[in-house]
Write a protein that holds these residues in place. Structure first.
Motif, PDB file in Angstrom:
ATOM      1  N   VAL A  24       0.829  -1.207  -0.161  1.00 38.93           N
ATOM      2  CA  VAL A  24       0.086  -0.060   0.059  1.00 38.93           C
ATOM      3  C   VAL A  24       0.934   1.329   0.002  1.00 38.93           C
ATOM      4  O   VAL A  24       0.737   1.893  -0.750  1.00 38.93           O
ATOM      5  N   VAL A  25       1.725   1.153   0.761  1.00 39.57           N
ATOM      6  CA  VAL A  25       2.832   2.444   0.943  1.00 39.57           C
ATOM      7  C   VAL A  25       3.533   2.584  -0.489  1.00 39.57           C
ATOM      8  O   VAL A  25       3.737   4.109  -0.916  1.00 39.57           O
ATOM      9  N   SER A  26       4.003   1.611  -0.860  1.00 40.87           N
ATOM     10  CA  SER A  26       4.796   1.546  -2.326  1.00 40.87           C
ATOM     11  C   SER A  26       3.739   2.151  -3.477  1.00 40.87           C
ATOM     12  O   SER A  26       4.141   3.084  -4.279  1.00 40.87           O
ATOM     13  N   CYS A  27       2.472   1.702  -3.311  1.00 43.77           N
ATOM     14  CA  CYS A  27       1.624   2.266  -4.475  1.00 43.77           C
ATOM     15  C   CYS A  27       1.461   3.876  -4.102  1.00 43.77           C
ATOM     16  O   CYS A  27       1.410   4.636  -5.140  1.00 43.77           O
ATOM     17  N   ILE A  28       1.229   4.315  -2.907  1.00 42.01           N
ATOM     18  CA  ILE A  28       0.887   5.650  -2.565  1.00 42.01           C
ATOM     19  C   ILE A  28       2.083   6.385  -2.879  1.00 42.01           C
ATOM     20  O   ILE A  28       1.796   7.444  -3.767  1.00 42.01           O
ATOM     21  N   THR A  29       3.393   6.108  -2.737  1.00 44.13           N
ATOM     22  CA  THR A  29       4.406   6.639  -3.171  1.00 44.13           C
ATOM     23  C   THR A  29       4.554   6.897  -4.628  1.00 44.13           C
ATOM     24  O   THR A  29       5.171   7.740  -5.040  1.00 44.13           O
ATOM     25  N   ILE A  30       4.373   5.652  -5.307  1.00 43.21           N
ATOM     26  CA  ILE A  30       4.603   5.803  -6.721  1.00 43.21           C
ATOM     27  C   ILE A  30       3.567   6.805  -7.245  1.00 43.21           C
ATOM     28  O   ILE A  30       3.901   7.310  -8.481  1.00 43.21           O
ATOM     29  N   LEU A  31       2.505   6.967  -6.864  1.00 41.21           N
ATOM     30  CA  LEU A  31       1.433   7.757  -7.199  1.00 41.21           C
ATOM     31  C   LEU A  31       1.436   9.180  -7.129  1.00 41.21           C
ATOM     32  O   LEU A  31       1.197  10.027  -7.950  1.00 41.21           O
ATOM     33  N   TYR A  32       2.156   9.490  -5.841  1.00 42.32           N
ATOM     34  CA  TYR A  32       2.254  11.026  -5.250  1.00 42.32           C
ATOM     35  C   TYR A  32       3.405  11.475  -4.860  1.00 42.32           C
ATOM     36  O   TYR A  32       3.579  12.490  -4.538  1.00 42.32           O
ATOM     37  N   THR A  33       4.511  10.799  -5.348  1.00 42.91           N
ATOM     38  CA  THR A  33       5.767  11.359  -4.762  1.00 42.91           C
ATOM     39  C   THR A  33       6.694  11.177  -6.082  1.00 42.91           C
ATOM     40  O   THR A  33       6.407  10.643  -7.108  1.00 42.91           O
ATOM     41  N   SER A  34       7.976  11.394  -5.985  1.00 41.47           N
ATOM     42  CA  SER A  34       8.944  11.034  -7.026  1.00 41.47           C
ATOM     43  C   SER A  34       9.534   9.928  -7.413  1.00 41.47           C
ATOM     44  O   SER A  34       9.240   9.001  -6.293  1.00 41.47           O
ATOM     45  N   LEU A  35       9.913   9.606  -8.408  1.00 38.85           N
ATOM     46  CA  LEU A  35      10.612   8.161  -8.819  1.00 38.85           C
ATOM     47  C   LEU A  35      11.754   7.941  -7.789  1.00 38.85           C
ATOM     48  O   LEU A  35      11.987   6.938  -7.240  1.00 38.85           O
ATOM     49  N   PHE A  36      12.693   9.219  -7.566  1.00 42.17           N
ATOM     50  CA  PHE A  36      13.523   8.682  -6.486  1.00 42.17           C
ATOM     51  C   PHE A  36      13.144   8.393  -5.163  1.00 42.17           C
ATOM     52  O   PHE A  36      13.691   7.446  -4.504  1.00 42.17           O
ATOM     53  N   THR A  37      11.830   8.891  -4.531  1.00 39.68           N
ATOM     54  CA  THR A  37      11.386   8.525  -3.251  1.00 39.68           C
ATOM     55  C   THR A  37      10.815   6.985  -3.322  1.00 39.68           C
ATOM     56  O   THR A  37      10.936   6.098  -2.433  1.00 39.68           O
ATOM     57  N   ALA A  38      10.276   6.769  -4.738  1.00 39.05           N
ATOM     58  CA  ALA A  38       9.772   5.424  -4.842  1.00 39.05           C
ATOM     59  C   ALA A  38      10.691   4.289  -4.825  1.00 39.05           C
ATOM     60  O   ALA A  38      10.567   3.249  -4.115  1.00 39.05           O
ATOM     61  N   ARG A  39      12.016   4.778  -5.270  1.00 35.78           N
ATOM     62  CA  ARG A  39      13.154   3.606  -5.129  1.00 35.78           C
ATOM     63  C   ARG A  39      13.766   3.675  -3.686  1.00 35.78           C
ATOM     64  O   ARG A  39      13.945   2.470  -3.360  1.00 35.78           O
ATOM     65  N   LEU A  40      13.665   4.717  -2.698  1.00 31.68           N
ATOM     66  CA  LEU A  40      14.112   4.565  -1.267  1.00 31.68           C
ATOM     67  C   LEU A  40      13.001   3.728  -0.749  1.00 31.68           C
ATOM     68  O   LEU A  40      13.586   3.008   0.080  1.00 31.68           O
ATOM     69  N   VAL A  41      11.800   3.904  -0.921  1.00 29.38           N
ATOM     70  CA  VAL A  41      10.677   3.125  -0.484  1.00 29.38           C
ATOM     71  C   VAL A  41      11.003   1.568  -0.748  1.00 29.38           C
ATOM     72  O   VAL A  41      10.857   0.656   0.292  1.00 29.38           O
ATOM     73  N   ARG A  42      11.461   1.182  -2.080  1.00 35.46           N
ATOM     74  CA  ARG A  42      11.532   0.088  -2.615  1.00 35.46           C
ATOM     75  C   ARG A  42      12.839  -0.620  -1.631  1.00 35.46           C
ATOM     76  O   ARG A  42      12.741  -1.833  -1.257  1.00 35.46           O
ATOM     77  N   ILE A  43      13.854   0.302  -1.386  1.00 36.52           N
ATOM     78  CA  ILE A  43      15.165  -0.304  -0.522  1.00 36.52           C
ATOM     79  C   ILE A  43      14.419  -0.782   0.943  1.00 36.52           C
ATOM     80  O   ILE A  43      15.114  -1.684   1.671  1.00 36.52           O
ATOM     81  N   LEU A  44      13.661   0.215   1.497  1.00 34.61           N
ATOM     82  CA  LEU A  44      13.095   0.000   2.691  1.00 34.61           C
ATOM     83  C   LEU A  44      12.346  -1.131   2.831  1.00 34.61           C
ATOM     84  O   LEU A  44      12.752  -1.987   3.762  1.00 34.61           O
ATOM     85  N   TYR A  45      11.530  -1.464   2.108  1.00 30.95           N
ATOM     86  CA  TYR A  45      10.790  -2.668   2.229  1.00 30.95           C
ATOM     87  C   TYR A  45      11.730  -3.934   1.834  1.00 30.95           C
ATOM     88  O   TYR A  45      11.450  -5.058   2.494  1.00 30.95           O
ATOM     89  N   ALA A  46      12.539  -3.801   0.968  1.00 30.17           N
ATOM     90  CA  ALA A  46      13.259  -4.962   0.639  1.00 30.17           C
ATOM     91  C   ALA A  46      14.391  -5.292   1.989  1.00 30.17           C
ATOM     92  O   ALA A  46      14.506  -6.458   2.098  1.00 30.17           O
ATOM     93  N   THR A  47      14.795  -4.244   2.510  1.00 28.40           N
ATOM     94  CA  THR A  47      15.528  -4.509   3.648  1.00 28.40           C
ATOM     95  C   THR A  47      15.002  -4.980   4.776  1.00 28.40           C
ATOM     96  O   THR A  47      15.432  -5.620   5.514  1.00 28.40           O
ATOM     97  N   VAL A  48      13.619  -4.540   5.151  1.00 24.15           N
ATOM     98  CA  VAL A  48      12.796  -5.106   6.175  1.00 24.15           C
ATOM     99  C   VAL A  48      12.477  -6.644   5.951  1.00 24.15           C
ATOM    100  O   VAL A  48      12.706  -7.427   6.773  1.00 24.15           O
TER     101      VAL A  48
END
Length: 243
Positions: A24-48
């Motif tokens: 859900v967070v990933s989808c919201i980030t992709i829709l409403y923020t920058s590509l760079f932020t979406a990449r950071l979120v991807r690293i976050l959930y992959a790390t977790v």
């Protein structure tokens, strides 16, 4: 032993809940923020998710763990994708991760007697995969013209195709739920990578929604493949019968 299995089931259930939140967070980030932020979120959930697996589960399948590490390193290199070295490491690390999974599963399957599936079906599927792969350049038009990216993608795509073929054979021979989960995990990784490629080079941002969701699905399936006790026990029984 029974208590340990119950704890593993509880942890795997928790991973699913965590993955849903991250999707859900990933989808919201992709829709409403920058590509760079979406990449950071991807690293976050992959790390977790990957970190949770390393910390919580005692099973130590080193090659599979190394593949997960390479997937994580690829996510990190994605931050620098616009740089030439970033592109090289993104595709290179991904290719290594897929090949690690391929050779590990091939080694496991070599303990069993080879049985050929339908030659026609396998041949047609392989041919179709490579035709699609080598026509991607023309489908994308000028998006990657003059770039080495398309050749990186050929290497990555080839590694995905051979792994998909092996996963199909794995399920054909074992017929277990664990083999099916592995096949779906690899298929999800393929969907994630292809949608990411098209989303970036064709400028179709909604495709990144598919990229994020299917990557999360793939990680959850791989963790279940590696750690779910009942799946491992069932497959061990099947393997003993086949040997």
């Amino acid at each position: 032993m029974l208590e340990s299995s119950k704890n593993d089931y509880k942890s795997l259930r928790n991973i699913v809940y965590i993955a849903i939140v991250f999707a859900v967070v990933s989808c919201i980030t992709i829709l409403y923020t920058s590509l760079f932020t979406a990449r950071l979120v991807r690293i976050l959930y992959a790390t977790v998710l990957i970190g949770f697996y390393f910390i919580r589960f005692k099973q130590r399948k080193k090659t599979f763990q190394l593949a997960l590490v390479f997937f994580w390193m690829r996510d990190v290199s994605g931050i620098y994708y616009e740089a030439s070295l970033g592109v090289f490491f993104y595709f290179g690390l991904g290719t290594i991760a897929y090949l690690l999974l391929f050779f590990k599963q091939l080694k496991n399957l070599m303990r069993l007697k080879f049985e050929a599936p339908s030659i026609v079906a396998t041949g047609l599927f392989t041919l179709a995969c490579f035709i699609i792969l080598f026509n991607l350049k023309y489908l994308l038009g000028d998006a990657s013209e003059g770039s080495s990216v398309i050749y990186y993608f050929y290497f990555l795509g080839t590694s995905i195709i051979v792994l998909i073929l092996l996963s199909f054979y794995y399920y054909y021979r074992m017929g277990s739920l664990r083999a099916l989960i592995f096949s779906f995990a690899i298929f999800s990784l393929m969907i994630s990578d292809v949608s990411s490629y098209f989303g970036y080079y064709l400028g179709v941002s909604p495709l990144f929604l598919i990229t994020g969701v299917f990557y999360i699905i793939a990680l959850v399936l791989l963790i279940n493949f590696l750690a779910r006790p009942s799946l491992i026990s069932e497959e061990n029984r099947i393997e003993n019968d086949l040997i």
